[in-house]
Design a protein around this motif. Structure first.
Motif, PDB file in Angstrom:
ATOM      1  N   VAL A 179      53.830  44.395  40.966  1.00  0.00           N
ATOM      2  CA  VAL A 179      53.277  44.037  39.361  1.00  0.00           C
ATOM      3  C   VAL A 179      52.721  44.400  38.757  1.00  0.00           C
ATOM      4  CG1 VAL A 179      54.036  42.639  37.864  1.00  0.00           C
ATOM      5  CG2 VAL A 179      55.471  42.422  39.971  1.00  0.00           C
ATOM      6  N   ILE A 180      51.582  43.556  39.060  1.00  0.00           N
ATOM      7  CA  ILE A 180      50.170  44.048  38.463  1.00  0.00           C
ATOM      8  C   ILE A 180      49.301  45.715  39.660  1.00  0.00           C
ATOM      9  CG2 ILE A 180      47.230  43.498  37.804  1.00  0.00           C
ATOM     10  CD1 ILE A 180      48.689  40.576  37.593  1.00  0.00           C
ATOM     11  N   ASN A 181      49.339  45.633  40.587  1.00  0.00           N
ATOM     12  CA  ASN A 181      48.846  46.633  41.416  1.00  0.00           C
ATOM     13  C   ASN A 181      48.917  46.804  41.971  1.00  0.00           C
ATOM     14  OD1 ASN A 181      47.738  43.802  42.595  1.00  0.00           O
ATOM     15  ND2 ASN A 181      48.167  45.189  44.183  1.00  0.00           N
ATOM     16  N   LYS A 235      39.796  43.695  49.333  1.00  0.00           N
ATOM     17  CA  LYS A 235      38.633  43.993  48.609  1.00  0.00           C
ATOM     18  C   LYS A 235      39.081  44.594  47.427  1.00  0.00           C
ATOM     19  CE  LYS A 235      36.440  45.855  52.615  1.00  0.00           C
ATOM     20  NZ  LYS A 235      36.774  46.660  54.076  1.00  0.00           N
ATOM     21  N   PRO A 236      37.541  43.867  46.725  1.00  0.00           N
ATOM     22  CA  PRO A 236      38.402  44.355  45.317  1.00  0.00           C
ATOM     23  C   PRO A 236      38.385  45.821  44.914  1.00  0.00           C
ATOM     24  CG  PRO A 236      36.359  42.537  45.265  1.00  0.00           C
ATOM     25  CD  PRO A 236      37.014  43.030  46.573  1.00  0.00           C
ATOM     26  N   LYS A 237      37.068  46.010  45.585  1.00  0.00           N
ATOM     27  CA  LYS A 237      37.261  47.626  45.540  1.00  0.00           C
ATOM     28  C   LYS A 237      38.639  48.399  45.952  1.00  0.00           C
ATOM     29  CE  LYS A 237      35.503  49.789  49.791  1.00  0.00           C
ATOM     30  NZ  LYS A 237      37.037  50.429  50.694  1.00  0.00           N
ATOM     31  N   ASP A 238      39.891  47.982  46.450  1.00  0.00           N
ATOM     32  CA  ASP A 238      41.112  48.349  47.129  1.00  0.00           C
ATOM     33  C   ASP A 238      42.305  47.764  45.833  1.00  0.00           C
ATOM     34  OD1 ASP A 238      40.285  49.234  49.417  1.00  0.00           O
ATOM     35  OD2 ASP A 238      40.680  47.386  50.484  1.00  0.00           O
ATOM     36  N   LEU A 239      41.690  46.949  44.530  1.00  0.00           N
ATOM     37  CA  LEU A 239      42.596  47.112  43.442  1.00  0.00           C
ATOM     38  C   LEU A 239      42.913  47.833  42.319  1.00  0.00           C
ATOM     39  CD1 LEU A 239      43.679  43.935  42.469  1.00  0.00           C
ATOM     40  CD2 LEU A 239      42.670  44.637  40.153  1.00  0.00           C
ATOM     41  N   LYS A 267      37.632  36.909  44.953  1.00  0.00           N
ATOM     42  CA  LYS A 267      36.609  37.742  44.859  1.00  0.00           C
ATOM     43  C   LYS A 267      37.658  38.844  44.610  1.00  0.00           C
ATOM     44  CE  LYS A 267      32.032  37.556  47.376  1.00  0.00           C
ATOM     45  NZ  LYS A 267      31.282  37.724  48.309  1.00  0.00           N
ATOM     46  N   VAL A 268      38.838  38.958  45.283  1.00  0.00           N
ATOM     47  CA  VAL A 268      39.548  39.999  44.657  1.00  0.00           C
ATOM     48  C   VAL A 268      40.695  39.443  42.989  1.00  0.00           C
ATOM     49  CG1 VAL A 268      41.347  41.382  44.730  1.00  0.00           C
ATOM     50  CG2 VAL A 268      40.197  41.225  46.553  1.00  0.00           C
ATOM     51  N   HIS A 269      40.242  38.385  43.351  1.00  0.00           N
ATOM     52  CA  HIS A 269      40.984  37.813  42.506  1.00  0.00           C
ATOM     53  C   HIS A 269      40.181  37.234  40.873  1.00  0.00           C
ATOM     54  CE1 HIS A 269      44.603  35.922  44.278  1.00  0.00           C
ATOM     55  NE2 HIS A 269      44.370  37.000  44.087  1.00  0.00           N
ATOM     56  N   LYS A 310      38.487  39.847  36.023  1.00  0.00           N
ATOM     57  CA  LYS A 310      36.768  40.256  34.890  1.00  0.00           C
ATOM     58  C   LYS A 310      37.323  41.664  34.346  1.00  0.00           C
ATOM     59  CE  LYS A 310      33.638  42.330  36.479  1.00  0.00           C
ATOM     60  NZ  LYS A 310      32.164  42.805  38.125  1.00  0.00           N
ATOM     61  N   GLU A 311      38.168  41.979  35.784  1.00  0.00           N
ATOM     62  CA  GLU A 311      38.599  43.782  34.540  1.00  0.00           C
ATOM     63  C   GLU A 311      39.490  43.417  33.830  1.00  0.00           C
ATOM     64  OE1 GLU A 311      37.043  47.242  35.455  1.00  0.00           O
ATOM     65  OE2 GLU A 311      35.783  46.220  36.731  1.00  0.00           O
ATOM     66  N   LEU A 312      40.025  42.758  34.054  1.00  0.00           N
ATOM     67  CA  LEU A 312      41.074  42.957  32.524  1.00  0.00           C
ATOM     68  C   LEU A 312      41.143  42.378  31.986  1.00  0.00           C
ATOM     69  CD1 LEU A 312      44.348  41.387  34.782  1.00  0.00           C
ATOM     70  CD2 LEU A 312      44.758  43.446  34.046  1.00  0.00           C
ATOM     71  N   LYS A 313      39.990  41.421  31.054  1.00  0.00           N
ATOM     72  CA  LYS A 313      39.191  40.938  30.401  1.00  0.00           C
ATOM     73  C   LYS A 313      39.017  42.047  29.677  1.00  0.00           C
ATOM     74  CE  LYS A 313      38.219  37.078  30.096  1.00  0.00           C
ATOM     75  NZ  LYS A 313      37.129  35.360  30.191  1.00  0.00           N
ATOM     76  N   LYS A 314      37.934  43.027  30.306  1.00  0.00           N
ATOM     77  CA  LYS A 314      37.209  44.120  29.693  1.00  0.00           C
ATOM     78  C   LYS A 314      38.676  44.735  28.717  1.00  0.00           C
ATOM     79  CE  LYS A 314      34.495  45.489  33.554  1.00  0.00           C
ATOM     80  NZ  LYS A 314      33.339  46.249  33.994  1.00  0.00           N
ATOM     81  N   SER A 315      39.669  44.932  28.771  1.00  0.00           N
ATOM     82  CA  SER A 315      41.142  45.508  27.904  1.00  0.00           C
ATOM     83  C   SER A 315      41.464  45.150  27.103  1.00  0.00           C
ATOM     84  CB  SER A 315      41.917  46.380  29.047  1.00  0.00           C
ATOM     85  OG  SER A 315      41.528  47.077  30.330  1.00  0.00           O
ATOM     86  N   GLY A 316      40.855  43.483  27.053  1.00  0.00           N
ATOM     87  CA  GLY A 316      41.053  42.371  25.832  1.00  0.00           C
ATOM     88  C   GLY A 316      42.899  41.377  26.871  1.00  0.00           C
TER      89      GLY A 316
END
Length: 174
Positions: free
Chosen positions: A12-14, A26-30, A71-73, A78-84
């Motif tokens: 749904v999200i990723n 891992k975060p790099k897999d998202l 850490k993934v969450h 954090k990444e979503l917040k960069k887009s508002g």
């Protein structure tokens, strides 16, 4: 009472089970699916809360530690917040798929617990998922349900992606 949108994570999200990524351990897999940050940002305007509710049996099966999942969450938020785009909270079931716990979807415990914590009117809220277990969890919790994919006979609406679903959810909620 407040209104919320509950989103499943994987599918749904990723991305999950794509050429680029098999599982998100891992975060790099998202990798966000197309239009997801924008869709969440739209939902933020019309709803008090946006939540993620996700089965993460990989923890119980030993494929990843709970600390890695957190850490993934944190990275996702954090990444979503960069887009508002704001995700207010994440609930996850770390148990093995056949553990028999109440929190694992199709159980509704994650949705109901978030609803109580944030004073959410579940009847005026939505669950979005890409599996029948997501839809069943939403129905059990008393939300409207939106299925991302081809078809689900129990869902209130069906769309190919979160971007199109978000537009419908906003219109339906008015």
């Amino acid at each position: 009472m407040k209104r919320g949108v509950f989103l499943d994570r994987d599918g749904v999200i990723n991305e999950v089970l794509t050429n680029r990524v098999k599982f998100v351990n891992k975060p790099k897999d998202l990798y966000f699916l197309p239009g997801v940050p924008e869709a969440i940002k739209k939902l933020n305007v019309y709803f008090d809360y946006v939540f993620v509710v996700t089965n993460q049996g990989g923890v119980g099966l030993g494929f990843m530690k709970e600390a890695q999942l957190i850490k993934v969450h944190e990275h996702m938020i954090k990444e979503l917040k960069k887009s508002g785009a704001i995700v207010h909270d994440v609930a996850y079931c770390p148990h093995k798929p056949k553990a028999g716990c109440e929190c694992r979807k199709p159980g509704s415990k994650m949705i109901v617990d978030l609803g109580k914590r944030y004073k959410i009117d579940l009847a005026r809220s939505y669950m979005v998922g890409d599996t029948d277990t997501d839809i069943l969890a939403g129905k059990k919790a008393g939300t409207k349900t939106v299925f991302l994919g081809e078809s689900d006979p129990l869902a209130d609406a069906i769309f190919p992606d979160l971007a199109m679903a978000a537009d419908w959810i906003i219109e339906d909620a008015k």
